[in-house]
Design an enzyme around this catalytic site. Sequence first.
Site, PDB file in Angstrom:
ATOM      1  N   CYS A   9       0.909  -1.112   0.145  1.00  0.00           N
ATOM      2  CA  CYS A   9      -0.105  -0.035  -0.144  1.00  0.00           C
ATOM      3  C   CYS A   9       0.855   1.290  -0.121  1.00  0.00           C
ATOM      4  O   CYS A   9       2.056   1.116   0.320  1.00  0.00           O
ATOM      5  CB  CYS A   9      -0.943  -0.013   1.245  1.00  0.00           C
ATOM      6  SG  CYS A   9      -2.027  -1.663   1.505  1.00  0.00           S
ATOM      7  N   GLY A  15      -0.579   0.515  -4.857  1.00  0.00           N
ATOM      8  CA  GLY A  15      -1.894  -0.235  -4.572  1.00  0.00           C
ATOM      9  C   GLY A  15      -2.973   0.316  -5.402  1.00  0.00           C
ATOM     10  O   GLY A  15      -3.125   1.572  -5.503  1.00  0.00           O
ATOM     11  N   ASN A  60       0.501   0.635   6.050  1.00  0.00           N
ATOM     12  CA  ASN A  60       1.149  -0.363   4.927  1.00  0.00           C
ATOM     13  C   ASN A  60       1.644  -1.590   5.633  1.00  0.00           C
ATOM     14  O   ASN A  60       2.736  -1.320   6.370  1.00  0.00           O
ATOM     15  CB  ASN A  60       2.054   0.480   4.223  1.00  0.00           C
ATOM     16  CG  ASN A  60       2.872  -0.165   3.145  1.00  0.00           C
ATOM     17  OD1 ASN A  60       2.158  -1.548   2.480  1.00  0.00           O
ATOM     18  ND2 ASN A  60       4.238   0.044   2.830  1.00  0.00           N
ATOM     19  N   GLY A  61       1.480  -2.771   5.140  1.00  0.00           N
ATOM     20  CA  GLY A  61       2.222  -3.871   5.806  1.00  0.00           C
ATOM     21  C   GLY A  61       1.039  -4.758   6.022  1.00  0.00           C
ATOM     22  O   GLY A  61       0.160  -5.107   5.611  1.00  0.00           O
ATOM     23  N   TYR A  90      11.303  -4.301  -7.179  1.00  0.00           N
ATOM     24  CA  TYR A  90       9.931  -4.352  -7.858  1.00  0.00           C
ATOM     25  C   TYR A  90       9.108  -3.042  -7.386  1.00  0.00           C
ATOM     26  O   TYR A  90       8.549  -2.292  -8.168  1.00  0.00           O
ATOM     27  CB  TYR A  90       9.301  -5.526  -7.915  1.00  0.00           C
ATOM     28  CG  TYR A  90       8.041  -5.137  -8.628  1.00  0.00           C
ATOM     29  CD1 TYR A  90       7.851  -5.311  -9.912  1.00  0.00           C
ATOM     30  CD2 TYR A  90       6.845  -5.315  -7.833  1.00  0.00           C
ATOM     31  CE1 TYR A  90       6.555  -5.389 -10.481  1.00  0.00           C
ATOM     32  CE2 TYR A  90       5.557  -5.215  -8.358  1.00  0.00           C
ATOM     33  CZ  TYR A  90       5.353  -5.183  -9.766  1.00  0.00           C
ATOM     34  OH  TYR A  90       3.958  -5.288 -10.392  1.00  0.00           O
ATOM     35  N   THR A 102       9.665  -1.893 -14.757  1.00  0.00           N
ATOM     36  CA  THR A 102      10.613  -1.997 -13.656  1.00  0.00           C
ATOM     37  C   THR A 102      12.368  -2.555 -13.959  1.00  0.00           C
ATOM     38  O   THR A 102      12.989  -2.030 -13.306  1.00  0.00           O
ATOM     39  CB  THR A 102      10.031  -2.808 -12.544  1.00  0.00           C
ATOM     40  OG1 THR A 102       8.579  -2.565 -12.484  1.00  0.00           O
ATOM     41  CG2 THR A 102      10.434  -2.343 -11.207  1.00  0.00           C
ATOM     42  N   ASP A 139      13.668  -9.076 -16.909  1.00  0.00           N
ATOM     43  CA  ASP A 139      12.652  -8.805 -16.029  1.00  0.00           C
ATOM     44  C   ASP A 139      13.247  -8.564 -14.553  1.00  0.00           C
ATOM     45  O   ASP A 139      14.161  -9.035 -14.436  1.00  0.00           O
ATOM     46  CB  ASP A 139      11.469  -9.880 -15.971  1.00  0.00           C
ATOM     47  CG  ASP A 139      10.257  -9.334 -15.801  1.00  0.00           C
ATOM     48  OD1 ASP A 139      10.156  -7.960 -15.255  1.00  0.00           O
ATOM     49  OD2 ASP A 139       9.388  -9.792 -16.127  1.00  0.00           O
ATOM     50  N   ASP A 140      12.414  -7.792 -13.699  1.00  0.00           N
ATOM     51  CA  ASP A 140      12.691  -7.405 -12.628  1.00  0.00           C
ATOM     52  C   ASP A 140      12.789  -8.909 -11.555  1.00  0.00           C
ATOM     53  O   ASP A 140      13.512  -8.967 -10.567  1.00  0.00           O
ATOM     54  CB  ASP A 140      11.870  -6.463 -11.709  1.00  0.00           C
ATOM     55  CG  ASP A 140      10.514  -6.764 -12.031  1.00  0.00           C
ATOM     56  OD1 ASP A 140      10.032  -7.489 -11.323  1.00  0.00           O
ATOM     57  OD2 ASP A 140       9.760  -6.020 -12.776  1.00  0.00           O
TER      58      ASP A 140
END
Length: 509
Positions: free
Chosen positions: A2, A28, A101-102, A260, A306, A368-369
Amino acid sequence: MCGVVGILGSNHVNQDIYDALTVLQHRGQDAAGILTFEANRVNLRKDNGLVKDVFQKRHMTRLTGHLGIGHCRYPTAGSSSPAEAQPFYVNSPFGIALAHNGNLTNANALRDQLFQDDLRHLNTTSDSEILLNVLAHEIYKVLGDDKYELSIDDLFKALEGVYKRVSGGFAVVASIVGFGLIAFRDKNAIRPLVYGERTVGGEKEHMFASESVALDTLDFDLVRDVEAGEAMIVTLDGQVHRKVCDETRKYSPCIFEHVYLARPDSMIDGISVYKTRLRMGEMLAKKIEKEWPDYDIDVVIPIPDTSRTSALQLANELDLPYREGFIKNRYIGRTFIMPGQAERKKSVKQKLNAIDLEFRGKNVLLVDDSIVRGTTSQQIVEMARKAGAAKVYFASAAPPVRHPNVYGIDMPSASELVASGKTDEEVCEIIGADKLFYQNLDDLIACAVAGNEAIQEYDTSCFNRHYVTGDVSEEYLDGLESQRNDSAKQESANRRDITVVNVDEAATL
């Protein structure tokens, strides 16, 4: 994962919070919300959708006040109902709002404690509501029955109580009616949180956000990161207070932020995400040179967006042409965080289109990442072949993702991770590549450490199953498996349609 933001300003903060959330939208895309305080009134607007869709002019004009917090959400587990959107608000004591966030690893135990011992009712499945109620109850305990005013010392003592009860990864912005703005970060600093200041008309304004890029956009100066186990309080008169609330703290931030999640123009814990990704490209190039000295690669092509930084540096190190072989539709969300395998498969084809001229007759190295489910990688390799590539090689700037993340990233259940229980050769066969290269974990850690040598340990649990909080059991992971698999998410999406929540207008609580 988030995005969170909190601002105490000299003018109304609604537009600044909105602008910050648009910059943090990559964290998010499921829901968004803004809550503001004006005198003793609380104004709230939240709903499912992108920031630009949730907030219309009629909402913004009612979100008045010089103090506010905002949130953009993607659910890591459980429901995606509008009721789960943040910020959350509880009216006692004083009136407290929180955005988080978490992910709390002891959420189930806390939910039982809150109901049985603290006599608090929870209305959602969100662990953010749990965290808010834990904070409210700890403030109650500090105040007792005969105290009606909250002091700085009282609040820090309450926050110390929160740290004793709560485990997991969390970066929080909160606010209390008539008091000010609060920010605190888990004892391992797993999830990022930064603090900035700016001066407007001679008055200092204060801001917390998940990433420094949100500060940059609003011309706030990055002052510092909120440290591991630290809480910061900014009172309404602009005084800043800080205290370490958990002395057992140890820095071990999430390395996947650099792989990422974060924008490349962000600074996290004093480390440039952009430079970390450059170093990731260098390390990956050295591995390819070592393991395949007679490589026959004609061109390096990133998988937008990314991986671009790492791919460009890898191409430079190998002295190979770098080309943009895929054009991205900017109006499709990030496939990594789209619920449901069917949606992901459909979105990849809508999201990317190959430029045939860059592939035809060439041996291409796609970068790619990371490789998570493998669905995207498989389809992109197929697209490269259809565009005429002679051979398709694949390189991941991150090690194999074999284990779920439990600290706030929607990394799926282990059974849906393509590398879980498989060798690199088996993954290569599944995605249809001619060769596959993964970054070494030690090299990835070195890329981050080079940016800030004071941090020597990172949360790398999705790669090596080492969960830094030390409380992640097999039983917990089994429960996570049942919550995060695609069938559970589809069932949650079906339930969303029958949730009754009034979120049509900005509400005055």
